[in-house]
Design an enzyme around this catalytic site. Structure first.
Site, mmCIF file in Angstrom:
data_model
loop_
_atom_site.group_PDB
_atom_site.id
_atom_site.type_symbol
_atom_site.label_atom_id
_atom_site.label_comp_id
_atom_site.label_asym_id
_atom_site.label_seq_id
_atom_site.Cartn_x
_atom_site.Cartn_y
_atom_site.Cartn_z
ATOM 1 C CE LYS A 26 -4.295 0.594 0.676
ATOM 2 N NZ LYS A 26 -5.352 0.099 -0.556
HETATM 3 P P1 NAD Z 1 -12.685 7.161 -2.782
HETATM 4 O O1 NAD Z 1 -11.567 8.976 -2.655
HETATM 5 O O2 NAD Z 1 -12.753 7.560 -4.452
HETATM 6 O O3 NAD Z 1 -14.268 7.925 -2.390
HETATM 7 C C1 NAD Z 1 -14.279 7.690 -0.609
HETATM 8 C C2 NAD Z 1 -15.459 8.437 -0.056
HETATM 9 O O4 NAD Z 1 -15.681 8.121 0.768
HETATM 10 C C3 NAD Z 1 -16.063 10.090 -1.035
HETATM 11 O O5 NAD Z 1 -17.394 9.845 -1.277
HETATM 12 C C4 NAD Z 1 -15.851 10.517 0.210
HETATM 13 O O6 NAD Z 1 -16.371 11.756 0.308
HETATM 14 C C5 NAD Z 1 -16.068 9.756 0.984
HETATM 15 N N1 NAD Z 1 -15.928 9.693 3.063
HETATM 16 C C6 NAD Z 1 -14.853 10.366 3.469
HETATM 17 N N2 NAD Z 1 -14.926 10.588 4.819
HETATM 18 C C7 NAD Z 1 -15.834 10.533 4.842
HETATM 19 C C8 NAD Z 1 -16.808 10.357 6.254
HETATM 20 N N3 NAD Z 1 -16.037 10.425 7.505
HETATM 21 N N4 NAD Z 1 -17.912 10.196 6.005
HETATM 22 C C9 NAD Z 1 -18.407 10.159 4.649
HETATM 23 N N5 NAD Z 1 -17.935 9.553 3.752
HETATM 24 C C10 NAD Z 1 -16.858 9.801 3.939
HETATM 25 O O7 NAD Z 1 -12.470 6.803 -1.920
HETATM 26 P P2 NAD Z 1 -13.195 4.851 -3.138
HETATM 27 O O8 NAD Z 1 -11.687 4.806 -4.099
HETATM 28 O O9 NAD Z 1 -13.755 4.542 -3.352
HETATM 29 O O10 NAD Z 1 -11.664 4.221 -1.518
HETATM 30 C C11 NAD Z 1 -13.052 4.299 -0.423
HETATM 31 C C12 NAD Z 1 -12.631 2.434 0.303
HETATM 32 O O11 NAD Z 1 -12.982 1.618 -0.799
HETATM 33 C C13 NAD Z 1 -11.531 2.987 1.521
HETATM 34 O O12 NAD Z 1 -11.221 2.159 1.958
HETATM 35 C C14 NAD Z 1 -10.477 1.938 -0.405
HETATM 36 O O13 NAD Z 1 -9.025 1.172 1.130
HETATM 37 C C15 NAD Z 1 -11.693 1.025 -0.108
HETATM 38 N N6 NAD Z 1 -11.488 -0.551 -1.416
HETATM 39 C C16 NAD Z 1 -10.815 0.787 -2.642
HETATM 40 C C17 NAD Z 1 -10.823 0.388 -4.010
HETATM 41 C C18 NAD Z 1 -10.634 0.760 -5.497
HETATM 42 O O14 NAD Z 1 -10.887 -0.056 -6.066
HETATM 43 N N7 NAD Z 1 -10.865 1.972 -5.290
HETATM 44 C C19 NAD Z 1 -10.745 -1.453 -3.490
HETATM 45 C C20 NAD Z 1 -10.847 -1.321 -2.173
HETATM 46 C C21 NAD Z 1 -10.821 -0.911 -1.714
#
Ligand code: NAD
Length: 429
Positions: free
Chosen positions: A118
């Site tokens: 990561k």
């Molecule tokens: P992103 O930045 O695209 O989206 C994050 C979202 O969460 C946004 O809408 C943001 O406004 C919201 N957010 C942030 N803080 C918040 C809070 N306190 N309360 C409510 N909403 C809040 O990120 P992402 O890529 O969608 O990742 C989200 C999660 O999924 C993370 O934990 C990441 O590690 C996990 N993840 C992502 C992927 C991927 O392919 N992008 C894969 C596996 C896991």
């Protein structure tokens, strides 16, 4: 000149919940269940390599700022390191180390030949212009040039990053080595070797796992009441696909707040609204405002935390009313909250299974790139679905056979495969 101290960065994490300690606790529980040798546990508890670099960047106003960037490579026992890059103000070395470890178990659980890594930079992307973000991403990539590569370590998007950052990383790496290397990152735009289906992949994987869990209860997605925290890469895609499949998305939030509609939200209209509203859902017409705290405790069938870790904690777990929780985010349910939910019979679909769709399609992107043969979206989705459903079935089976929770079953399968490979490879020298 504004200097950001490189270390310690730990102050940004709430003192009472350390993500790395939590990750180690899950590992220890799996090791106990597997009766793992103490020496093996010791090896698996430590990341193989931790890199922290300083990233000097010239801002648009001429000021120079120095940011701290991390890349933690937990294990490459099963294959090249694989894991996302996070841009968020709360990024710490401990958080990145925890997420790297989760990636190792996730790849092993899904049976894909990768290790876990990561990366992250502690910054708020909203505070920087696009050109500043490009300079930061390129300098970070160039500082890591000797540590990444298509057969060494392959970054992907995570919170605060997307296909755009991956294209900059791919270009920076390629320019430095002197030829195009699309395989150095996944989650790229289609124009530079990305895979069809990657953008929606994590959300699609979550939808598939929720669908399978409901099917095991004799239910379908039609009419199921779903609450989603986070509306980014993952939450946005999960909302869209679940809505398409007939589920009723009754509440959604972003970092600025949430919205709620008992009748169910029009997700296509909400996506268009959020795109035009700096990615926030606040103020969406025909919905009531709701705080992020209240959203988590709404009565619903399925709760999908898709934002950050440590959202369901010992403080709010007793008020959580969902019957199924799908961890689309990494680590949204704390260890103590998880125990309380298990005791109450709430089904918690663990992160390393429920959000694995992204790394599965990243793997499929890498395979397509290495073989110079690109598939249509239908094939990508089919191959992903096959791997996701297979892993889900294995977790369910293992949980039933051993009489353990789905989380412990998933971790035991993932950790067990890495431990087996470590045993077979032996310890060098
Ligand atoms: P992103 O930045 O695209 O989206 C994050 C979202 O969460 C946004 O809408 C943001 O406004 C919201 N957010 C942030 N803080 C918040 C809070 N306190 N309360 C409510 N909403 C809040 O990120 P992402 O890529 O969608 O990742 C989200 C999660 O999924 C993370 O934990 C990441 O590690 C996990 N993840 C992502 C992927 C991927 O392919 N992008 C894969 C596996 C896991």
């Amino acid at each position: 000149m504004v200097a950001t101290p490189l270390l310690p960065l730990e102050a940004a994490t709430p003192a009472h919940i350390c993500p790395f300690d939590q990750a180690c606790s899950y590992l220890e529980a799996a090791a106990k269940e597997l009766k793992l040798d103490q020496g093996l546990l010791e090896i698996l508890s430590h990341p193989r390599k931790v890199v922290t670099v300083s990233i000097p960047v010239k801002l648009d106003n001429g000021e120079i700022r120095v940011l701290a960037g991390h890349r933690v490579q937990h294990s490459d026992i099963l294959g090249p390191y694989k894991g996302g890059i996070r841009y968020h103000p709360a990024v710490t070395l401990r958080e990145v180390s925890a997420l790297a470890m989760l990636m190792t178990w996730k790849c092993a659980l899904l049976g894909i030949p990768y290790g876990g890594a990561k990366g992250g930079i502690a910054l708020d992307p909203k505070q920087y212009s696009v050109r500043e973000l490009e300079r930061i991403t390129r300098r970070y990539t160039s500082e890591l040039i000797k540590d990444i590569g298509p057969s060494v370590d392959i970054p992907a998007p995570d919170v605060g990053t997307s296909a755009r950052e991956m294209a900059w990383m791919m270009d920076t790496y390629s320019v430095n080595v002197g030829h195009a290397v699309p395989g150095v990152v996944t989650g790229k735009p289609l124009s530079v070797g990305g895979s069809r289906g990657r953008e929606m992949a994590t959300g699609r994987g979550t939808m598939i796992i929720v669908r399978e869990a409901l099917a095991d209860q004799g239910k379908t997605l039609a009419g199921v009441r779903v609450v989603i925290q986070g509306f980014g890469n993952v939450g946005g895609a999960a909302a869209e696909l679940l809505h398409e499949a007939g589920a009723k998305i009754i509440a959604v939030s972003t970092s600025t707040g949430g919205i709620y509609s008992e009748q169910g939200l029009d997700i296509a209209a909400l996506k268009a609204y959020a795109t035009a509203n700096h990615k926030s859902v606040v103020g969406f017409p025909q919905a009531l405002p709701i705080s992020n705290a209240d959203l988590l405790t709404l009565p619903c069938d399925v709760l999908i935390p898709s934002a950050l870790e440590n959202q369901i904690t010992k403080e709010n777990v007793s008020q959580v009313q969902a019957k199924i929780i799908a961890e689309a985010a990494n680590g949204p349910v704390t260890l103590e909250a998880n125990q309380a939910l298990e005791a109450r019979g709430v089904i918690v679909l663990p992160d390393i299974l429920a959000n694995a769709g992204g790394v599965v399609v990243s793997y499929l992107e890498w395979v397509q790139g290495l073989s110079y043969l690109f598939w249509d979206e239908e094939r990508v989705n089919r191959e992903m679905e096959h791997l996701m459903v297979h892993a889900y079935r294995q977790v369910i089976q293992h949980s039933k056979t051993r009489q353990i929770s789905l989380r412990l079953a998933a971790y035991t399968l993932g950790v067990g495969r890495v431990a087996q490979a470590l045993n077979d490879r032996g310890l060098y020298p």
